[in-house]
Write a protein that holds these residues in place. Structure first.
Motif, PDB file in Angstrom:
ATOM      1  N   PHE A 292       0.831  -1.207   0.000  1.00 26.35           N
ATOM      2  CA  PHE A 292       0.000   0.000   0.000  1.00 26.35           C
ATOM      3  C   PHE A 292       0.868   1.259   0.000  1.00 26.35           C
ATOM      4  O   PHE A 292       2.013   1.234   0.483  1.00 26.35           O
ATOM      5  N   GLN A 293       0.274   2.323  -0.482  1.00 27.84           N
ATOM      6  CA  GLN A 293       0.885   3.643  -0.380  1.00 27.84           C
ATOM      7  C   GLN A 293       0.009   4.444   0.580  1.00 27.84           C
ATOM      8  O   GLN A 293      -1.189   4.631   0.315  1.00 27.84           O
ATOM      9  N   VAL A 294       0.581   4.901   1.692  1.00 29.09           N
ATOM     10  CA  VAL A 294      -0.232   5.695   2.633  1.00 29.09           C
ATOM     11  C   VAL A 294      -0.347   7.115   2.104  1.00 29.09           C
ATOM     12  O   VAL A 294       0.657   7.774   1.835  1.00 29.09           O
ATOM     13  N   GLU A 295      -1.589   7.563   1.910  1.00 29.10           N
ATOM     14  CA  GLU A 295      -1.839   8.874   1.292  1.00 29.10           C
ATOM     15  C   GLU A 295      -2.001   9.971   2.342  1.00 29.10           C
ATOM     16  O   GLU A 295      -1.531  11.078   2.162  1.00 29.10           O
ATOM     17  N   SER A 296      -2.717   9.664   3.422  1.00 32.82           N
ATOM     18  CA  SER A 296      -2.911  10.695   4.447  1.00 32.82           C
ATOM     19  C   SER A 296      -3.262  10.073   5.795  1.00 32.82           C
ATOM     20  O   SER A 296      -3.821   8.965   5.857  1.00 32.82           O
ATOM     21  N   ILE A 297      -2.893  10.780   6.848  1.00 30.87           N
ATOM     22  CA  ILE A 297      -3.238  10.376   8.217  1.00 30.87           C
ATOM     23  C   ILE A 297      -3.720  11.638   8.928  1.00 30.87           C
ATOM     24  O   ILE A 297      -3.050  12.668   8.878  1.00 30.87           O
ATOM     25  N   ARG A 298      -4.871  11.557   9.571  1.00 31.07           N
ATOM     26  CA  ARG A 298      -5.408  12.733  10.288  1.00 31.07           C
ATOM     27  C   ARG A 298      -5.781  12.365  11.711  1.00 31.07           C
ATOM     28  O   ARG A 298      -6.359  11.288  11.952  1.00 31.07           O
ATOM     29  N   GLY A 299      -5.443  13.244  12.641  1.00 28.67           N
ATOM     30  CA  GLY A 299      -5.776  13.007  14.044  1.00 28.67           C
ATOM     31  C   GLY A 299      -7.247  13.300  14.332  1.00 28.67           C
ATOM     32  O   GLY A 299      -7.831  14.204  13.726  1.00 28.67           O
ATOM     33  N   MET A 300      -7.816  12.555  15.257  1.00 28.71           N
ATOM     34  CA  MET A 300      -9.215  12.782  15.657  1.00 28.71           C
ATOM     35  C   MET A 300      -9.276  12.797  17.186  1.00 28.71           C
ATOM     36  O   MET A 300      -8.551  12.063  17.846  1.00 28.71           O
ATOM     37  N   MET A 301     -10.157  13.618  17.710  1.00 28.60           N
ATOM     38  CA  MET A 301     -10.308  13.691  19.171  1.00 28.60           C
ATOM     39  C   MET A 301     -11.784  13.717  19.541  1.00 28.60           C
ATOM     40  O   MET A 301     -12.563  14.433  18.909  1.00 28.60           O
ATOM     41  N   PHE A 302     -12.135  12.921  20.566  1.00 29.85           N
ATOM     42  CA  PHE A 302     -13.518  12.872  21.034  1.00 29.85           C
ATOM     43  C   PHE A 302     -13.654  13.768  22.259  1.00 29.85           C
ATOM     44  O   PHE A 302     -12.826  13.722  23.171  1.00 29.85           O
ATOM     45  N   ASN A 303     -14.699  14.599  22.257  1.00 29.68           N
ATOM     46  CA  ASN A 303     -14.974  15.443  23.424  1.00 29.68           C
ATOM     47  C   ASN A 303     -16.103  14.787  24.225  1.00 29.68           C
ATOM     48  O   ASN A 303     -17.256  14.777  23.780  1.00 29.68           O
ATOM     49  N   PRO A 304     -15.782  14.216  25.403  1.00 32.01           N
ATOM     50  CA  PRO A 304     -16.807  13.478  26.162  1.00 32.01           C
ATOM     51  C   PRO A 304     -17.924  14.382  26.678  1.00 32.01           C
ATOM     52  O   PRO A 304     -19.012  13.905  26.966  1.00 32.01           O
ATOM     53  N   LEU A 305     -17.655  15.697  26.773  1.00 33.22           N
ATOM     54  CA  LEU A 305     -18.693  16.608  27.276  1.00 33.22           C
ATOM     55  C   LEU A 305     -19.738  16.887  26.193  1.00 33.22           C
ATOM     56  O   LEU A 305     -20.944  16.834  26.439  1.00 33.22           O
ATOM     57  N   SER A 306     -19.260  17.162  24.978  1.00 24.95           N
ATOM     58  CA  SER A 306     -20.204  17.459  23.890  1.00 24.95           C
ATOM     59  C   SER A 306     -20.672  16.182  23.191  1.00 24.95           C
ATOM     60  O   SER A 306     -21.728  16.154  22.572  1.00 24.95           O
ATOM     61  N   GLY A 307     -19.857  15.118  23.289  1.00 25.80           N
ATOM     62  CA  GLY A 307     -20.190  13.880  22.568  1.00 25.80           C
ATOM     63  C   GLY A 307     -19.841  13.949  21.095  1.00 25.80           C
ATOM     64  O   GLY A 307     -20.231  13.080  20.327  1.00 25.80           O
ATOM     65  N   PHE A 308     -19.046  14.987  20.696  1.00 24.21           N
ATOM     66  CA  PHE A 308     -18.695  15.134  19.282  1.00 24.21           C
ATOM     67  C   PHE A 308     -17.198  14.924  19.056  1.00 24.21           C
ATOM     68  O   PHE A 308     -16.386  15.105  19.958  1.00 24.21           O
ATOM     69  N   TRP A 309     -16.884  14.577  17.827  1.00 23.97           N
ATOM     70  CA  TRP A 309     -15.502  14.391  17.401  1.00 23.97           C
ATOM     71  C   TRP A 309     -15.043  15.620  16.618  1.00 23.97           C
ATOM     72  O   TRP A 309     -15.855  16.270  15.959  1.00 23.97           O
ATOM     73  N   SER A 310     -13.716  15.866  16.653  1.00 22.27           N
ATOM     74  CA  SER A 310     -13.172  16.913  15.772  1.00 22.27           C
ATOM     75  C   SER A 310     -11.808  16.452  15.258  1.00 22.27           C
ATOM     76  O   SER A 310     -11.152  15.594  15.864  1.00 22.27           O
ATOM     77  N   TRP A 311     -11.412  17.034  14.121  1.00 19.89           N
ATOM     78  CA  TRP A 311     -10.077  16.743  13.583  1.00 19.89           C
ATOM     79  C   TRP A 311      -9.028  17.465  14.420  1.00 19.89           C
ATOM     80  O   TRP A 311      -9.292  18.559  14.926  1.00 19.89           O
ATOM     81  N   THR A 312      -7.850  16.857  14.566  1.00 17.37           N
ATOM     82  CA  THR A 312      -6.762  17.511  15.311  1.00 17.37           C
ATOM     83  C   THR A 312      -5.493  17.518  14.460  1.00 17.37           C
ATOM     84  O   THR A 312      -5.359  16.704  13.535  1.00 17.37           O
ATOM     85  N   GLN A 313      -4.581  18.424  14.792  1.00 20.74           N
ATOM     86  CA  GLN A 313      -3.331  18.542  14.036  1.00 20.74           C
ATOM     87  C   GLN A 313      -2.439  17.321  14.246  1.00 20.74           C
ATOM     88  O   GLN A 313      -1.770  16.868  13.336  1.00 20.74           O
ATOM     89  N   SER A 314      -2.427  16.795  15.493  1.00 15.96           N
ATOM     90  CA  SER A 314      -1.541  15.672  15.794  1.00 15.96           C
ATOM     91  C   SER A 314      -2.378  14.412  16.062  1.00 15.96           C
ATOM     92  O   SER A 314      -3.609  14.462  16.066  1.00 15.96           O
ATOM     93  N   THR A 315      -1.694  13.304  16.314  1.00 14.59           N
ATOM     94  CA  THR A 315      -2.411  12.023  16.411  1.00 14.59           C
ATOM     95  C   THR A 315      -2.159  11.289  17.744  1.00 14.59           C
ATOM     96  O   THR A 315      -1.891  10.092  17.737  1.00 14.59           O
ATOM     97  N   PRO A 316      -2.227  11.974  18.892  1.00 15.13           N
ATOM     98  CA  PRO A 316      -1.924  11.247  20.129  1.00 15.13           C
ATOM     99  C   PRO A 316      -3.030  10.278  20.541  1.00 15.13           C
ATOM    100  O   PRO A 316      -2.808   9.379  21.338  1.00 15.13           O
ATOM    101  N   MET A 317      -4.204  10.457  19.989  1.00 16.74           N
ATOM    102  CA  MET A 317      -5.333   9.578  20.361  1.00 16.74           C
ATOM    103  C   MET A 317      -5.806   8.783  19.134  1.00 16.74           C
ATOM    104  O   MET A 317      -5.149   7.894  18.705  1.00 16.74           O
ATOM    105  N   ASN A 318      -6.956   9.141  18.613  1.00 12.39           N
ATOM    106  CA  ASN A 318      -7.489   8.420  17.461  1.00 12.39           C
ATOM    107  C   ASN A 318      -6.958   9.029  16.165  1.00 12.39           C
ATOM    108  O   ASN A 318      -6.584  10.195  16.141  1.00 12.39           O
TER     109      ASN A 318
END
Ligand SMILES: C[S@@+](CC[C@H](N)C(=O)[O-])C[C@H]1O[C@@H](n2cnc3c(N)ncnc32)[C@H](O)[C@@H]1O
Length: 351
Positions: A292-318
């Motif tokens: 495979f050729q890896v094209e892109s990797i994007r960090g994601m973070m879950f906010n337990p208070l709002s229950g929503f996910w958002s994109w993040t600059q880095s990848t320490p979590m999801n």
């Protein structure tokens, strides 16, 4: 994308987690756990040094060296866990609530990357004409929206009761009829049956899928080498592989396991095993060595208070990863690549 040096340092830092888990098992308080999470880099660097001394150089960071070779992707313990939750998939406030809201990020991620490769399709059904395999589909939380975008989707999962839940839920939407199919099996079983009779249960996949999706699945598998080889086999040349998963960091242990499972109970206790998490650098290495050729990797973070996910600059979590199948592996000709793939599959089928 990631330097080797950073990867090694990161690997050493992660070994500190074992100590942390032992402390947590003894019933430590949240501040004690937090203190350990922030424990010194000196200790980590020392442990990293010891680890690297013990391992042969070529295996230091290869994902395969820290996983057991099990000849199947299926971990029976994982199957039991999801069996006990098989009727909970469509409870919007329940155990899978975070997966429902993850659709806000992962559906556009898959759609937009596919559109960038295949161009825009029919208005309102942008993925029309594309065939997608959703590996580890569970109750069809992601399978259904991909079908609504016009794709023909086959969802597979080894837990039969989850497949029944998915089928039942999908049957209520006439728009999905004939477009979304399910089958109770593992990826290697699908790949094997394709080799034998060319029909994966949702029509033939001999032509290959345009995309394979494995969202929040790889951290539950017993063998990622077989997984990668099978993804490669069932994809068309140039086809896309989409993975979302959890990084192997101190933070993912603190937030993903201690906080999410034990303190906040966002997901049932025991859902995740930190040892099976994989860093982006290891996953990228594994996929690159599997054609495979890896094209892109994007960090994601879950906010337990709002229950929503958002994109993040880095990848320490999801994180979400998009890779494409190279037509041929570097340094290997087509016959050699196919032979290697077949060997991996034969190994899986023999068990
Ligand atoms: C966390 S759930 C994710 C479900 C779905 N992908 C989603 O995001 O809504 C993990 C799923 O992987 C499935 N799974 C576990 N082992 C598997 C394997 N070897 N092959 C395919 N799926 C597997 C489980 O049964 C479960 O449904």
């Amino acid at each position: 994308m990631y330097s080797r040096k950073c990867g090694r340092l990161f690997y050493g830092f992660c070994t500190e987690i074992k100590t942390l888990r032992a402390i947590n098992a003894k019933g430590a308080t949240a501040p004690e756990i937090a203190r350990r999470v922030l424990s010194s880099w000196t200790v980590c660097k020392h442990q990293r040094h010891q680890l690297l001394q013990r391992q042969p150089p070529d295996n230091r960071l290869h994902a395969g060296s820290v996983r057991q070779a099990s000849h199947t992707t299926l971990d029976p313990e994982e199957a039991r866990k999801f069996q006990s939750l098989a009727d909970k998939w469509w409870d919007l406030q329940g155990a899978f609530a975070a997966l429902h809201s993850m659709n806000d990020l992962r559906v556009p991620f898959i759609r937009d990357n596919l559109l960038s490769v295949h161009g825009s399709g029919v208005p309102g059904r942008p993925l029309a004409g594309l065939r997608i395999l959703d590996v580890g589909c569970g109750g069809g939380l992601l399978t259904e929206p991909l079908g609504r975008l016009g794709a023909e989707v086959l969802g597979i999962d080894p837990v039969e009761d989850s497949i029944r839940t998915a089928e039942l839920h999908t049957s209520h939407d006439p728009e999905l009829r004939g477009r979304v199919h399910y089958r109770a099996c593992t990826l290697e079983e699908l790949a094997q049956s394709e080799g034998e009779d060319g029909d994966g249960g949702g029509g033939s996949v001999t032509e290959g899928f345009d995309a394979v999706v494995a969202s929040e699945v790889v951290e539950h598998l017993a063998d990622l080498d077989i997984f990668a080889a099978c993804c490669h086999q069932v994809l068309k040349p140039g086809g896309s592989l989409f993975i979302t998963t959890i990084n192997k960091t101190n933070l993912s242990y603190a937030l993903g396991i201690v906080a999410a499972e034990q303190l906040l109970r966002i997901v049932p206790s025991g859902t995740h095993d930190w040892e099976k998490f994989i860093s982006p650098v290891d996953l990228e290495r594994l996929l690159e060595s599997s054609g495979f050729q890896v094209e892109s990797i994007r960090g994601m973070m879950f906010n337990p208070l709002s229950g929503f996910w958002s994109w993040t600059q880095s990848t320490p979590m999801n994180y979400a990863l998009h890779a494409t199948k190279r037509s041929e592996e570097p340094g290997r000709n087509r016959a050699e690549s196919q032979e290697m793939e077949q060997e991996t599959l034969t190994r899986a089928a023999a068990v």
